[in-house]
Design a protein around this motif. Structure first.
Motif, PDB file in Angstrom:
ATOM      1  N   GLU A   1      -2.867   7.856  -4.880  1.00  0.00           N
ATOM      2  CA  GLU A   1      -3.493   6.907  -3.949  1.00  0.00           C
ATOM      3  C   GLU A   1      -4.735   6.262  -4.569  1.00  0.00           C
ATOM      4  O   GLU A   1      -5.068   5.111  -4.268  1.00  0.00           O
ATOM      5  CB  GLU A   1      -3.821   7.608  -2.632  1.00  0.00           C
TER       6      GLU A   1
ATOM      7  N   LYS B   1      -8.716  -2.667   0.099  1.00  0.00           N
ATOM      8  CA  LYS B   1      -7.324  -2.661   0.529  1.00  0.00           C
ATOM      9  C   LYS B   1      -6.672  -1.335   0.109  1.00  0.00           C
ATOM     10  O   LYS B   1      -6.961  -0.812  -0.964  1.00  0.00           O
ATOM     11  CB  LYS B   1      -6.572  -3.837  -0.101  1.00  0.00           C
ATOM     12  N   CYS B   2      -5.802  -0.803   0.940  1.00  0.00           N
ATOM     13  CA  CYS B   2      -5.078   0.452   0.691  1.00  0.00           C
ATOM     14  C   CYS B   2      -6.003   1.666   0.648  1.00  0.00           C
ATOM     15  O   CYS B   2      -5.656   2.715   0.082  1.00  0.00           O
ATOM     16  CB  CYS B   2      -4.268   0.390  -0.608  1.00  0.00           C
TER      17      CYS B   2
ATOM     18  N   CYS C   1       0.813  -1.229   0.000  1.00  0.00           N
ATOM     19  CA  CYS C   1       0.000   0.000   0.000  1.00  0.00           C
ATOM     20  C   CYS C   1       0.843   1.274   0.000  1.00  0.00           C
ATOM     21  O   CYS C   1       0.534   2.257   0.691  1.00  0.00           O
ATOM     22  CB  CYS C   1      -0.965   0.020   1.189  1.00  0.00           C
TER      23      CYS C   1
END
Length: 610
Positions: free
Chosen positions: A85, A111-112, A44
């Motif tokens: 991101e 996730k992340c 991540c």
């Protein structure tokens, strides 16, 4: 209406390379070309794109916008975290895309997940590419977004060529795919949705058509040589973005002709007032559309609040455009925006890509309707206009031009001029009312601040200009033998300092040239006689300074040389060395007294005032 309005369909393109690859995220070959810090999807950690990579995307976006005569956009690095991101989240969750999750509305369970990434997903175009081997170039996302193959709304394209778009930011992530075993994934995001809109009041068009004019086929055909919808958006309100939702196409018709004038059918016609870019769009297909064929499109009966309007344009999709791009929009350099007290009028701007020439406009209002000065066919990236006024605020802008078309106008900058008045020069020689001035004189004057050159003019007694000399860069001028003045003649000498855009304040003197025929040698007039009062009104007195001098003739002539008074004094009765002359009959003006002393004639200026 929300900023997104509906789920943007994902654009999926799987590119299978011959080179098999199963490296871990951080070891995918070729990523160093794009990143200063490689992404680590498994842990991540978003990557950091090279500045050159971001600027390359910005440049190409603006090239695409230039194809549509749209203003360029800027890059805002403060959104880099959002796009990076967002790309990381998409790469880490590629197995959930559309099954069941909407990638523009990622759940917190991803996730992340980060809030920055969520904002980037909501406000960006998104692209995925699965591959084996060499990672795809970042700009392949632009080709995908522009063709928008299989995307009914054509929303990605419409965001990029939205006239109101003001800025972008770009993000990318590369990692191992969860959806496809032993394959890598590239995700790319471009931030295009914001309430911070570009001011397009001065935009010169009122529609956005796709494709438009000479159009590179790479932005029209996808990787499998398939084309999708053509599209058209009308802009009726350049001040209010959402008012353009009031454009209606329900009664509109589309007429298409090829280069030979044959009618071409438009198929799958539809329209919408959704929120992908400007909130109106007309879409259609052209079955059998040919490369390198010029088509003319006429769209009739477009409705805006009951007003009907027709539009017409042409396009040609080609792999070999004559000039693939209209010129980019110039950026201004000097004078600086909001500069005051300006006296240097060398306007300059950065060279625009594909520009062949430039057009410069300067006006007294920011809508360029008041006091407009326009300069065309400028081949360089600088220009020095003339005729600007003192203590005045001006607005200026530049556009680039080539054989394909024109760019949008640059940003509008303003400046305020200084007090653009040159002071008068002091004339040192000849002095005012000088007599016996040589017929080939050397004029001398003082320098004037900001003056770049000087102009001299001589006028005769009637006010007619008889001699002019411009562009004198020194503060003196020596008359040549070929420029000899007339003897015994009254001249007005006027001196003008000059500088571009400055108003000149002239200075002037009168002088009387020498009598070459009668003066045998130089004698200082004031050492011989005294003439007073001067100016005179009723009576003039001539007084000798030497009792041994004999006055033989006294003459008064006007400026044209006409004899008005003649006296031959009786020197035996001169008495007390004075002679009184009645001048009541002379009108106001400039005269010359000629006095013969011994064998010489002396001249003296005389002014009569009433």
């Amino acid at each position: 209406m929300s900023k997104i309005c509906s789920i943007i369909v994902l654009l999926l393109l799987i590119t299978i390379r011959n080179i098999y690859s199963s490296e871990k995220d951080q070891n995918i070959s070729g990523l160093e070309e794009f990143y200063t810090t490689l992404p680590d999807v498994a842990n991540c950690k978003p990557g950091t794109l090279k500045e050159t990579e971001k600027q390359a995307i910005l440049k190409e976006v603006n090239q695409i916008r230039a194809l549509h005569n749209l203003k360029p956009v800027e890059y805002r690095s403060q959104y880099d975290a959002n796009t990076a991101e967002a790309a990381l989240m998409l790469a880490a969750n590629d197995d959930k895309i559309g099954n069941p999750d909407n990638p523009h509305l990622p759940p917190n369970s991803w996730k992340c997940f980060t809030n920055n990434g969520k904002d980037g997903c909501q406000n960006s175009n998104l692209a995925y590419r699965w591959y084996m081997g060499t990672p795809p170039a970042s700009n392949t996302s632009l080709n995908m977004w522009m063709t928008d193959y299989n995307v009914n709304e054509c929303g990605h394209r419409r965001w990029i060529i939205d006239p109101f778009l003001k800025f972008i930011a770009f993000g990318r992530a590369d990692g191992q795919s969860k959806r496809f075993q032993n394959m890598s994934i590239t995700t790319m995001t471009i931030y295009v949705i914001s309430n911070d809109k570009q001011n397009i009041i001065d935009w010169q068009s009122d529609f956005v058509a796709y494709p438009f004019h000479d159009y590179p086929s790479k932005y029209f055909y996808d990787g499998m040589n398939r084309n999708w919808f053509l599209s058209f958006t009308a802009i009726f309100d350049k001040a209010n973005y959402w008012n353009n939702a009031q454009v209606k196409f329900n009664a509109a018709t589309i007429e298409i002709k090829d280069s030979k004038g044959n009618s071409v059918n438009a198929a799958d016609i539809s329209y919408a007032n959704d929120g992908y870019g400007v909130p109106n769009v007309l879409k259609w297909n052209i079955p059998g559309l040919k490369k390198d064929e010029k088509y003319t499109v006429t769209i009739k009966n477009v409705d805006y609040k009951g007003t009907k309007k027709d539009f017409s344009y042409w396009f040609r999709v080609t792999d070999n455009p004559v000039n693939p791009m209209p010129p980019a929009t110039p950026t201004l350099v000097s004078p600086l925006n909001n500069q005051t007290n300006l006296i240097d009028f060398n306007f300059s701007w950065n060279a625009a890509e594909n520009a062949e020439e430039y057009k410069l406009q300067i006006a007294k209002s920011n809508d360029f309707k008041t006091g407009l000065k326009e300069y065309q066919n400028i081949k360089e990236t600088s220009f020095s206009p003339i005729g600007l006024e003192s203590l005045t605020k001006y607005y200026w802008r530049v556009k680039a031009i080539n054989s394909i078309g024109e760019s949008q106008w640059s940003s509008v900058w303003n400046f305020t001029t200084a007090n653009l008045v040159l002071k008068a020069a002091k004339i040192i020689y000849p002095e005012n009312e000088a007599v016996s001035v040589p017929v080939t004189p050397k004029f001398i004057w003082s320098s004037v601040a900001n003056a770049t050159s000087y102009t001299i003019k001589l006028a005769n007694f009637n006010g007619d200009t008889v001699f002019t000399k411009t562009g004198i860069e020194d503060t003196l001028y020596q008359f040549e033998e070929t420029e000899k003045l007339k003897e015994k003649t009254l001249y007005t000498f006027v001196l003008f300092p000059y500088a571009p855009n400055f108003k000149s304040t002239p200075s002037a003197v009168y002088f009387y040239t020498e009598d070459l025929s009668n003066v045998s040698h130089n004698i200082n007039l004031k050492d011989i006689i005294h003439v007073y009062p001067n100016p005179a009104t009723d009576e003039l007195i001539i007084e000798k300074n030497n009792d041994n001098i004999l006055l033989r003739i006294i003459e008064i002539v006007d400026a044209s040389g006409k004899l008005l008074y003649l006296n031959t004094p009786d020197n035996s009765n001169f008495g007390e060395n004075t002679k009184k002359i009645n001048v009541r009959g002379l009108s106001s003006g400039f005269y010359v007294i000629r006095v013969q002393i011994q064998d010489d004639f002396l001249t003296y200026p005389l002014i009569i005032k009433r």
